[in-house]
Design a protein around this motif. Structure first.
Motif, PDB file in Angstrom:
ATOM      1  N   GLN A 715       0.547  -1.377  -0.344  1.00  0.00           N
ATOM      2  CA  GLN A 715       0.200  -0.256   0.323  1.00  0.00           C
ATOM      3  C   GLN A 715       0.371   1.328   0.127  1.00  0.00           C
ATOM      4  N   ASP A 719      -1.325   6.852   0.465  1.00  0.00           N
ATOM      5  CA  ASP A 719      -3.343   6.198   0.235  1.00  0.00           C
ATOM      6  C   ASP A 719      -3.243   6.047   2.494  1.00  0.00           C
ATOM      7  N   TYR A 720      -2.070   5.009   3.140  1.00  0.00           N
ATOM      8  CA  TYR A 720      -2.399   4.586   4.016  1.00  0.00           C
ATOM      9  C   TYR A 720      -3.087   6.250   4.652  1.00  0.00           C
ATOM     10  N   SER A 722      -3.821   8.359   4.284  1.00  0.00           N
ATOM     11  CA  SER A 722      -5.805   9.168   3.628  1.00  0.00           C
ATOM     12  C   SER A 722      -6.635   8.091   4.176  1.00  0.00           C
ATOM     13  N   GLN A 723      -6.599   6.719   4.618  1.00  0.00           N
ATOM     14  CA  GLN A 723      -7.560   6.285   4.496  1.00  0.00           C
ATOM     15  C   GLN A 723      -7.455   6.395   6.305  1.00  0.00           C
ATOM     16  N   ILE A 726      -9.709   9.990   6.526  1.00  0.00           N
ATOM     17  CA  ILE A 726     -11.197   9.290   6.396  1.00  0.00           C
ATOM     18  C   ILE A 726     -11.825   7.975   7.600  1.00  0.00           C
ATOM     19  N   LEU A 758     -10.657  13.692  -1.396  1.00  0.00           N
ATOM     20  CA  LEU A 758     -10.281  12.226  -0.345  1.00  0.00           C
ATOM     21  C   LEU A 758     -11.514  11.495   0.042  1.00  0.00           C
ATOM     22  N   LYS A 761     -12.695   9.782  -2.834  1.00  0.00           N
ATOM     23  CA  LYS A 761     -11.717   8.130  -3.603  1.00  0.00           C
ATOM     24  C   LYS A 761     -12.521   7.018  -2.536  1.00  0.00           C
ATOM     25  N   HIS A 762     -11.918   7.623  -1.273  1.00  0.00           N
ATOM     26  CA  HIS A 762     -12.055   6.194  -0.764  1.00  0.00           C
ATOM     27  C   HIS A 762     -13.253   5.761  -0.184  1.00  0.00           C
TER      28      HIS A 762
END
Length: 788
Positions: A715, A719-720, A722-723, A726, A758, A761-762
């Motif tokens: 990953q 992205d991690y 951001s996840q 979120i 974001l 996106k997620h």
């Protein structure tokens, strides 16, 4: 060959029959489409009207929302929370506050200036702030911008009561020039301990009217727009509408948004389309004469019938032509392949049993082999290879084989001579840059800067550009004459001038080395460029520093062989050998006429060698060093060493000893490092963390950290992060009543726009829709539990 001979050929007859069979599906499709077109014509007609009405609604909703967002953002400006002197005599500080407020209003009004007729702010009953400047409260509402429905006392009520975004009824306004127009005032009030601040954005009804009108398909289509109180906001013709007509339109019911409802009106037949705006609660109606549909349906039937007939005749003709001409393309392909894959007499060497298709197949295999070889060459010339090769040359290392690399840059970079010049461009970003530009966006910003620099320089120069570290770009230019050097200097001057216009976020420094011959002397030009670069740091204004105009003494020489010796000693834990190598490098630097720059450059090279050793063993580089080494390292990066100050050999030796003592098998260290990174993110994702900060904490480069994180977690690092943010935002949306403006700072994001992007996106939807859907699901679950 004559046509008669073709018809006597069995293969030709078969091909003609095969081509002719293609006409059967054409005929069947024509018949089916003929019967189907009538029903589809009405569906298309309805959808086109509905889509255009939907487009108008979405555009108006979006523009109105932009105006509201501009009002909301304007309220948050710090300038409006400062006290305002109430007398005409203003101090310099008061004038500065006024200027900041006016600039904020101008910026907000420009965001959606097409729909905003006027935008003004007031926080008391004395001053009105607008883009043209401050104005007194009474004069503005009585003389400059008079509202027919809303007198002066109406606006004063907003100073004593809180209010969310409020859409007022349309009203006629009269300006100081005597002109009149209709606007829809939207009022946003922010309550603060210092008093209410009200922002009024007046939406232009004429802009709304033109938006709807421009999207009408048919010129005779009429339209009307109603607000929640059934007041007419705008319409195509004012003389057509009255309360009876409006009530009749409201009584019409459609089963779907795209359905057209028949209406007999003024002795003619019409089709009505209606659409409601959930955001503004406005209702749109369009009334289109039904004869447009009948004309369109007849046109479809006419076109379908004659198209089918034309296709049948065309298909018959093409089947005949294709069958006649089939051998010609085969022959042409055969000849071309023979010319590209074999010798002129290769046709004579072709086996007799090999027909045209077999010959084409074998030739294509040869072309595929050539393409594979070419692809291998392209892969070899990847940007990563070129970057690494040039970095080695800039550091004084030799490439093996240099001849192969020289051939590659000649073919792909058009570096045709052995004369080179290096230049350095450094962007010194300030705190404002790291505050305004979020971590997710910085990489894209630097990539964009690199593209801009390369485009600006490569137009007239042969240049290769690489990024040594974030914000530090090094260019290698291949020169033929002195004219090429002057052209490059002019390009750099223009580049500096272009980037100097925006000085809020960074300072830019450019240093140019001297011209040297041969790839193995690139390090000399680069070293001179770095020396020239340092001379610009204390300059009063931005300038391109040319090393040819400076007195530069010889620099240190730190070769690839020296680094290999040090790395070998580190791997073997040979402290005595390491001490001897360091002794020799320091003495060599002093012997060739050491300067402060030379001594600092030597330490930086040794520092990078230590960092690469630490990265190879997955060590936390900075925490591995003791306080003395870390203090000296920090000072060496913060400023140039004064003349006469040498890097202490004991300090250098201690730096390498500290790393050797902590070196462990890479696999064990890397796993622990990634676990530490994940723990750090879990504990600090609410803050403005970014890959550069995390890499600095880990003591490794951003590129290596990203690669290591990807390898262990499959990953991306960003992205991690951001996840995690979120995931926390989803929990806050589901379990609390906090607003979106409250939530996105709580999860480490500084921008509402970034938060929406974001989240989309997620999660696949926006935060508002997610909260609404989640609340509905929760209510359904509670209802089931109650029934049970």
């Amino acid at each position: 060959m004559h046509l008669r001979s073709f018809f006597s050929n069995r293969l030709f007859i078969k091909m003609l029959m095969y081509f002719s069979t293609l006409l059967i599906p054409v005929l069947l499709i024509g018949i089916l489409f003929y019967n189907y077109s009538v029903s589809e014509a009405k569906k298309d007609f309805s959808q086109n009207i509905a889509k255009n009405l939907e487009f108008s609604k979405e555009r108006i909703d979006h523009s109105v929302q932009m105006a509201v967002d501009a009002s909301l953002n304007l309220i948050m400006e710090d300038a409006f929370f400062e006290p305002v002197m109430r007398s005409p005599e203003m101090s310099t500080e008061q004038k500065r506050h006024f200027e900041n407020m006016i600039q904020a209003i101008v910026k907000s009004q420009n965001i959606s200036n097409y729909f905003i007729d006027n935008l003004f702010v007031f926080k008391d009953s004395e001053w009105i702030f607008r883009s043209a400047g401050p104005e007194t409260f009474e004069r503005f509402f009585r003389e400059l911008y008079w509202f027919e429905k809303y007198p002066v006392p109406f606006w004063k009520t907003y100073l004593a009561r809180p209010s969310a975004v409020q859409y007022l009824s349309p009203t006629l306004i009269k300006t100081s020039s005597g002109s009149t127009k209709t606007v829809i005032p939207t009022v946003t009030v922010e309550h603060s301990p210092k008093g209410n601040i009200a922002v009024v954005a007046c939406l232009s009804v004429s802009a709304i009217h033109e938006t709807i009108k421009s999207n009408m398909i048919y010129p005779e289509t009429e339209f009307i727009l109603l607000d929640p109180a059934d007041n007419i906001i705008t319409s195509s013709r004012d003389d057509l509408w009255n309360n009876v007509t409006v009530d009749r339109l409201k009584s019409l019911q459609a089963t779907s948004p795209s359905e057209l409802i028949p209406l007999e009106w003024q002795g003619q037949s019409y089709l009505v389309s209606t659409l409601s705006s959930e955001r503004l609660e406005w209702t749109y109606y369009t009334i289109t004469p039904s004869y447009y549909f009948r004309a369109e349906a007849n046109n479809v039937l006419f076109v379908t019938f004659w198209t089918s007939i034309a296709l049948i005749f065309l298909g018959i003709g093409l089947a005949l032509v294709f069958s006649v001409k089939l051998y010609s393309p085969i022959n042409n392909i055969r000849e071309i392949l023979l010319q590209n894959t074999g010798s002129p007499d290769s046709a004579e060497k072709t086996p007799k049993h090999q027909n045209e298709f077999e010959l084409i197949q074998s030739s294509l295999r040869e072309l595929l082999s050539e393409k594979t070889a070419y692809s291998d060459k392209v892969d070899e010339l990847s940007s990563e290879y070129l970057d690494n090769a040039f970095i080695q040359l800039l550091r004084g290392h030799s490439l093996d084989p240099i001849k192969k690399f020289r051939t590659l840059i000649q073919d792909d970079l058009k570096f045709t001579t052995e004369t080179f010049l290096c230049f350095s461009i450094v962007f010194d970003f300030n705190e404002r840059f790291f505050t305004k530009i979020l971590s997710q966006e910085r990489h894209h910003v630097l990539e964009s800067i690199k593209i801009i620099i390369l485009d600006a320089l490569s137009a007239q120069n042969r240049v290769y550009l690489l990024e040594l570290e974030p914000g530090h770009f090094v260019g290698i230019s291949n020169l033929d004459t002195q004219h090429d050097q002057r052209t490059l200097m002019n390009s750099l001057d223009k580049l500096l001038e272009s980037f100097s216009y925006e000085s809020k976020h960074y300072k830019i420094y450019i240093g140019v080395g001297r011209i040297h011959g041969g790839l193995n002397n690139l390090w000399l030009s680069y070293s001179e460029a770095q020396y020239a670069l340092e001379s610009t740091i204390d300059a009063a204004h931005n300038q391109v520093a040319d090393a040819s105009t400076l007195e530069i003494k010889p620099h240190h020489i730190y070769t690839f062989q020296d680094e290999e010796k040090i790395m070998n000693c580190l791997q073997a834990r040979d402290e005595a050998g390491l001490e001897g190598i360091l002794d020799g490098l320091v003495r060599q630097t002093e012997t060739i006429g050491s300067t402060g720059f030379s001594r600092q450059a030597l330490f930086h090279d040794l520092h990078r060698t230590a960092a690469r050793y630490a990265a190879a063993h997955s060590l936390d580089f900075y925490t591995a060093l003791d306080q003395q080494v870390w203090s000296w390292t920090s000072q060496s990066h913060a400023m140039e060493m004064a003349s006469g100050v040498n890097p202490d050999k004991t300090v250098l030796l201690q730096m390498f000893k500290s790393l050797m003592a902590l070196a462990e098998p890479p696999s064990d260290r890397s796993v622990q490092m990634i676990q530490n990174v994940i723990t750090f993110i879990d504990e600090h994702f609410q803050e403005d963390i970014h890959p550069e900060l995390i890499a600095s904490q880990a003591g490794i480069s951003v590129k290596y950290l990203s690669k290591l994180f990807k390898a262990h977690t499959n990953q991306n690092l960003t992205d991690y992060i951001s996840q995690k943010r979120i995931f926390k935002a989803k929990a806050l949306l589901s379990t609390t009543n906090l607003t979106i403006e409250d939530i996105f700072p709580m999860v480490g994001l500084q921008s509402r726009v970034t938060f929406y992007r974001l989240f989309k996106k997620h999660v696949g939807t926006n935060p508002g829709s997610y909260r609404k859907s989640n609340n509905q699901d929760l209510e359904q679950v509670q209802e089931v539990d109650t029934n049970e």
